[in-house]
Design a protein around this motif. Structure first.
Motif, short mmCIF file in Angstrom:
data_model
loop_
_atom_site.label_atom_id
_atom_site.label_comp_id
_atom_site.label_asym_id
_atom_site.label_seq_id
_atom_site.Cartn_x
_atom_site.Cartn_y
_atom_site.Cartn_z
N THR A 17 0.84 -1.20 0.00
CA THR A 17 0.00 0.00 0.00
C THR A 17 0.88 1.24 0.00
O THR A 17 1.76 1.40 0.83
N GLY A 18 0.64 2.11 -0.95
CA GLY A 18 1.42 3.34 -1.04
C GLY A 18 2.66 3.21 -1.89
O GLY A 18 3.28 4.23 -2.23
N PHE A 19 3.04 1.98 -2.26
CA PHE A 19 4.20 1.81 -3.13
C PHE A 19 3.84 2.28 -4.54
O PHE A 19 2.80 1.93 -5.09
N ARG A 20 4.69 3.09 -5.12
CA ARG A 20 4.46 3.49 -6.51
C ARG A 20 5.80 3.84 -7.17
O ARG A 20 6.72 4.31 -6.50
N ILE A 21 5.87 3.58 -8.45
CA ILE A 21 7.04 3.94 -9.23
C ILE A 21 6.77 5.31 -9.86
O ILE A 21 5.83 5.47 -10.64
N GLN A 22 7.57 6.27 -9.50
CA GLN A 22 7.34 7.65 -9.95
C GLN A 22 7.84 7.89 -11.36
O GLN A 22 7.27 8.68 -12.11
N ALA A 23 8.92 7.23 -11.73
CA ALA A 23 9.49 7.41 -13.07
C ALA A 23 10.44 6.26 -13.35
O ALA A 23 10.97 5.64 -12.42
N ALA A 24 10.66 5.98 -14.62
CA ALA A 24 11.56 4.88 -14.99
C ALA A 24 12.07 5.09 -16.41
O ALA A 24 11.33 5.54 -17.29
N ILE A 25 13.34 4.76 -16.62
CA ILE A 25 13.92 4.75 -17.96
C ILE A 25 14.83 3.53 -18.07
O ILE A 25 15.34 3.02 -17.06
N ALA A 26 15.02 3.07 -19.28
CA ALA A 26 15.98 2.00 -19.58
C ALA A 26 16.99 2.57 -20.55
O ALA A 26 16.62 3.14 -21.59
N ARG A 27 18.26 2.40 -20.24
CA ARG A 27 19.32 2.97 -21.06
C ARG A 27 20.47 1.98 -21.20
O ARG A 27 20.64 1.07 -20.38
N ARG A 28 21.28 2.18 -22.24
CA ARG A 28 22.48 1.37 -22.43
C ARG A 28 23.44 1.63 -21.26
O ARG A 28 23.59 2.76 -20.80
#
Length: 212
Positions: A152-163
């Motif tokens: 509860t309350g866990f959330r991913i605010q932003a994400a990127i995948a890069r080399r």
């Protein structure tokens, strides 16, 4: 106990130093302070070539997770993030700044697969949800290692995948929020998951790197 008298030479030297310092300060314009010289930060050049192919993630190995703020994304991100406690309304700004600080350098298909894998691994590691999908990463999903964060309350605010400095390596960089077992909520947490790429029969597989 008595103290030996100071050397006359030492007293004279101290007086000269103080006099020079006073003259220097008097010669400066009122309110002016010396300015420190700074050097511009060096930029990290990254190659733009990477073969495009169908992508899949293999749930093998134990990925490396780092929750230190000094993770892989450029430090310019830290000064552009919204304040702590901004809530969901601040998440788009986190995503935009993350993308601006670290431009895309992977094929879209690979990026989508890596993002899905990174999100699933982070959620499984933090909350325990979905650990059975990664048997080699979490060999004992119901065992001794209890989740450190509530679902509860866990959330991913932003994400990127890069080399990750090589066409054969990638890193999924995530910014997230959660409440730990002590009831303390913290946002703008940072975690990295590192992957290696293998190609077999024209299919790309991204495998989490084992923990070192």
């Amino acid at each position: 106990m008595t103290t030996a008298p100071r050397s006359p030479r030492l007293l004279l030297l101290s007086a000269v130093v103080l006099a020079v310092a006073g003259i220097t300060l008097l010669g400066m314009p009122h309110g002016q302070v010396p300015q420190a010289t700074t050097k511009p930060a060096a930029t990290d050049a990254r190659a733009d070539t990477d073969p495009s192919s169908a992508a899949a993630v293999s749930p093998a190995g134990r990925p490396t997770a780092s929750t230190s703020p000094a993770a892989s994304a450029p430090s310019v991100l830290e000064s552009a993030l919204p304040p702590h406690g901004e809530g969901i309304a601040g998440d788009p700004a986190v995503q935009r700044n993350l993308e601006a600080a670290w431009p895309s350098d992977l094929p879209a298909a690979d990026e989508r697969v890596l993002l899905a894998a990174g999100r699933a691994l982070l959620r499984a590691d933090a909350t325990g949800i979905g650990r059975t999908q990664w048997p080699t990463v979490f060999p004992d999903p119901d065992g001794a290692v209890a989740p450190a964060f509530a679902s509860t309350g866990f959330r991913i605010q932003a994400a990127i995948a890069r080399r990750d400095h090589s066409p054969e390596k990638a890193v999924v960089h995530l910014v997230w929020a959660g409440t730990d077992r002590g009831g303390i909520f913290t946002d703008l947490r940072i975690t990295d998951w590192h992957f290696t790429r293998t190609v077999k029969k024209g299919t790309t597989t991204w495998t989490p790197q084992p923990r070192t």
